[in-house]
Design a protein around this motif. Structure first.
Motif, PDB file in Angstrom:
ATOM      1  N   UNK A 119       0.843  -1.190   0.000  1.00  0.00           N
ATOM      2  CA  UNK A 119       0.000   0.000   0.000  1.00  0.00           C
ATOM      3  C   UNK A 119       0.879   1.241   0.000  1.00  0.00           C
ATOM      4  N   UNK A 120       0.510   2.213  -0.816  1.00  0.00           N
ATOM      5  CA  UNK A 120       1.255   3.452  -0.886  1.00  0.00           C
ATOM      6  C   UNK A 120       2.401   3.450  -1.879  1.00  0.00           C
ATOM      7  N   UNK A 121       2.699   2.292  -2.478  1.00  0.00           N
ATOM      8  CA  UNK A 121       3.776   2.217  -3.467  1.00  0.00           C
ATOM      9  C   UNK A 121       3.289   2.934  -4.717  1.00  0.00           C
ATOM     10  N   UNK A 122       4.139   3.716  -5.389  1.00  0.00           N
ATOM     11  CA  UNK A 122       3.692   4.472  -6.574  1.00  0.00           C
ATOM     12  C   UNK A 122       3.051   3.560  -7.622  1.00  0.00           C
ATOM     13  N   UNK A 123       1.802   3.827  -7.947  1.00  0.00           N
ATOM     14  CA  UNK A 123       1.062   2.966  -8.873  1.00  0.00           C
ATOM     15  C   UNK A 123       1.586   3.049 -10.303  1.00  0.00           C
TER      16      UNK A 123
END
Length: 142
Positions: A119-123
């Motif tokens: 979660x929060x990793x650059x999409x």
């Protein structure tokens, strides 16, 4: 250059306590199953007093340790002993596995958790959109 270090490093043997289920003479996780590695950690926990006494006696400049001695900081710090953490995994691997969003409540990530970005990793990262080849896409043996 290594010749200059001769005598500067001392390796001190430890007497591992017996732990039911741990093979006699086991001294490395490399020679054990995952369950055996956990038992080795239990045996190493049993060396805490031994290590504390050894450090107090020899007062080394530094101690090299690995993942199996999480309590070494509490033992060495009061003596002013520097700690050098040795790890066979890269920093990137550790960051990927231990990022806090992967470990809610201190749990270890499952294999399934590790197949997706945390979660929060650059999409928009190519790491998120890259996919592993499926077994059906593998070329047929020739």
């Amino acid at each position: 250059m290594l010749a200059e270090a001769v005598g500067a490093v001392t390796v001190a043997p430890l007497d591992l306590p017996s732990v039911p289920g741990l093979p006699a003479g086991a001294a490395s996780t490399a020679e054990l199953s995952a369950d055996g590695a956990e038992l080795l950690k239990v045996a190493l926990d049993g060396t805490r007093l031994q290590i504390a006494a050894l450090l107090a006696e020899i007062r080394p400049d530094a101690v090299i340790f690995d993942f199996a001695l999480p309590w070494i900081c509490a033992v060495a710090a009061p003596l002013g002993v520097k700690l050098l953490y040795f790890n066979v995994y890269s920093t990137a691997t550790l960051a990927f596995l231990a990022v806090p969003t992967r470990c809610p409540g201190g749990r270890h990530p499952s294999a399934r958790d590790l197949t997706a970005a945390p979660a929060g990793f650059p999409s928009d990262s190519p790491l998120v959109t890259a996919s592993l080849p499926s077994s059906s896409a593998a070329p047929a043996p020739s």
